[in-house]
Design a protein around this motif. Structure first.
Motif, short mmCIF file in Angstrom:
data_model
loop_
_atom_site.label_atom_id
_atom_site.label_comp_id
_atom_site.label_asym_id
_atom_site.label_seq_id
_atom_site.Cartn_x
_atom_site.Cartn_y
_atom_site.Cartn_z
N TYR A 93 0.84 -1.20 0.00
CA TYR A 93 0.00 0.00 0.00
C TYR A 93 0.87 1.25 0.00
CZ TYR A 93 -4.23 -2.69 0.69
OH TYR A 93 -5.29 -3.56 0.51
N TYR A 94 0.53 2.16 -0.89
CA TYR A 94 1.28 3.40 -1.05
C TYR A 94 0.38 4.60 -0.78
CZ TYR A 94 4.52 0.45 -3.73
OH TYR A 94 5.40 -0.53 -4.13
N CYS A 95 0.91 5.61 -0.11
CA CYS A 95 0.20 6.87 -0.02
C CYS A 95 0.81 7.84 -1.02
CB CYS A 95 0.22 7.45 1.39
SG CYS A 95 1.83 7.99 1.96
N ALA A 96 0.01 8.82 -1.42
CA ALA A 96 0.45 9.76 -2.43
C ALA A 96 -0.25 11.10 -2.23
CB ALA A 96 0.16 9.22 -3.83
N ALA A 97 0.35 12.15 -2.77
CA ALA A 97 -0.21 13.49 -2.66
C ALA A 97 -0.28 14.15 -4.03
CB ALA A 97 0.62 14.35 -1.72
N ASP A 98 -1.43 14.74 -4.31
CA ASP A 98 -1.65 15.50 -5.54
C ASP A 98 -1.82 16.95 -5.15
OD1 ASP A 98 -4.29 15.51 -8.10
OD2 ASP A 98 -2.44 16.65 -7.90
N VAL A 99 -0.87 17.80 -5.50
CA VAL A 99 -0.90 19.19 -5.05
C VAL A 99 -1.86 20.04 -5.87
CG1 VAL A 99 1.44 19.06 -4.16
CG2 VAL A 99 1.06 19.88 -6.49
N ASP A 100 -2.32 19.52 -7.01
CA ASP A 100 -3.27 20.26 -7.84
C ASP A 100 -4.69 19.82 -7.50
OD1 ASP A 100 -0.92 19.82 -10.46
OD2 ASP A 100 -1.26 21.63 -9.28
N TYR A 101 -5.53 20.76 -7.12
CA TYR A 101 -6.88 20.38 -6.69
C TYR A 101 -7.69 19.84 -7.86
CZ TYR A 101 -11.60 20.49 -4.89
OH TYR A 101 -12.87 20.14 -4.50
N CYS A 102 -8.40 18.75 -7.59
CA CYS A 102 -9.28 18.16 -8.58
C CYS A 102 -10.42 17.47 -7.85
CB CYS A 102 -8.51 17.15 -9.44
SG CYS A 102 -9.53 16.30 -10.63
N SER A 103 -11.63 17.72 -8.28
CA SER A 103 -12.79 17.13 -7.60
C SER A 103 -13.44 16.04 -8.43
CB SER A 103 -13.82 18.22 -7.30
OG SER A 103 -14.26 18.82 -8.50
N ASP A 104 -12.75 15.60 -9.45
CA ASP A 104 -13.28 14.58 -10.33
C ASP A 104 -12.73 13.20 -9.95
OD1 ASP A 104 -14.60 13.98 -13.10
OD2 ASP A 104 -12.64 13.00 -13.16
N TYR A 105 -13.60 12.17 -9.92
CA TYR A 105 -13.16 10.83 -9.52
C TYR A 105 -12.03 10.33 -10.41
CZ TYR A 105 -13.16 5.84 -8.58
OH TYR A 105 -12.77 4.56 -8.25
N GLU A 106 -12.16 10.56 -11.71
CA GLU A 106 -11.14 10.05 -12.63
C GLU A 106 -9.79 10.67 -12.31
OE1 GLU A 106 -13.67 7.50 -14.11
OE2 GLU A 106 -11.57 7.64 -14.77
N CYS A 107 -9.80 11.92 -11.94
CA CYS A 107 -8.56 12.60 -11.59
C CYS A 107 -8.01 12.09 -10.27
CB CYS A 107 -8.82 14.11 -11.53
SG CYS A 107 -7.41 15.10 -11.07
N ASN A 108 -8.88 11.95 -9.27
CA ASN A 108 -8.43 11.52 -7.95
C ASN A 108 -7.94 10.08 -7.93
OD1 ASN A 108 -11.09 13.40 -6.31
ND2 ASN A 108 -9.03 14.05 -6.88
N SER A 109 -8.40 9.28 -8.86
CA SER A 109 -8.05 7.86 -8.86
C SER A 109 -6.91 7.51 -9.80
CB SER A 109 -9.28 7.02 -9.23
OG SER A 109 -9.71 7.33 -10.53
N GLY A 110 -6.39 8.50 -10.52
CA GLY A 110 -5.33 8.23 -11.47
C GLY A 110 -3.95 8.43 -10.86
N PRO A 111 -3.13 7.39 -10.80
CA PRO A 111 -1.82 7.53 -10.15
C PRO A 111 -0.92 8.55 -10.83
CG PRO A 111 -2.01 5.42 -11.29
CD PRO A 111 -3.38 6.02 -11.26
#
Length: 127
Positions: A93-111
């Motif tokens: 299991y890996y944690c990750a951070a996306d610094v660009d805000y996105c409220s779309d599921y496709e965006c939030n779920s894409g590594p």
């Protein structure tokens, strides 16, 4: 230097629970989307859950109702509470951070959308 360190993995019997933690350092991630991904042997890395800075959450269908993601911005930490674990949940299991805000599921779920990654923690669920 930004760093993310996972902890809390281990061996658990099917039906058991584990709580993963991911402590970030080097910058604040309070406005970042924080995500959890997993990778089983021979498989691609797959999305598990994400929590936006607004605390909105999204989950993969395979973990809905069993896993809960949360965050503590004061501690720069994100958590993954995993209940009713199954052998198929076995993975790193890996944690990750996306610094660009996105409220779309496709965006939030894409590594590929994530900027920072931890080194991973092994979760093994025995039958």
């Amino acid at each position: 230097q930004e760093q993310m360190v996972e902890s809390g993995g281990g061996l658990v019997q099917a039906g058991g629970s584990l709580r993963l933690s991911c402590a970030a350092s080097g910058r604040t991630f309070s406005t970042s989307t924080m995500g959890w991904f997993r990778q089983a042997p021979g498989e691609e890395r797959s999305f598990v859950a994400a929590i936006r800075w607004s605390r909105g959450t999204v989950y993969a269908d395979s973990v809905k109702g069993r896993f809960t993601i949360s965050r503590d911005n004061a501690k720069n930490t994100v958590y993954l509470q995993m209940n009713s674990l199954k052998p198929k949940d076995t993975a790193v299991y890996y944690c990750a951070a996306d610094v660009d805000y996105c409220s779309d599921y496709e965006c939030n779920s894409g590594p590929l959308n994530y900027d920072y990654w931890g080194q991973g923690t092994q979760v093994t669920v025995s039958s």
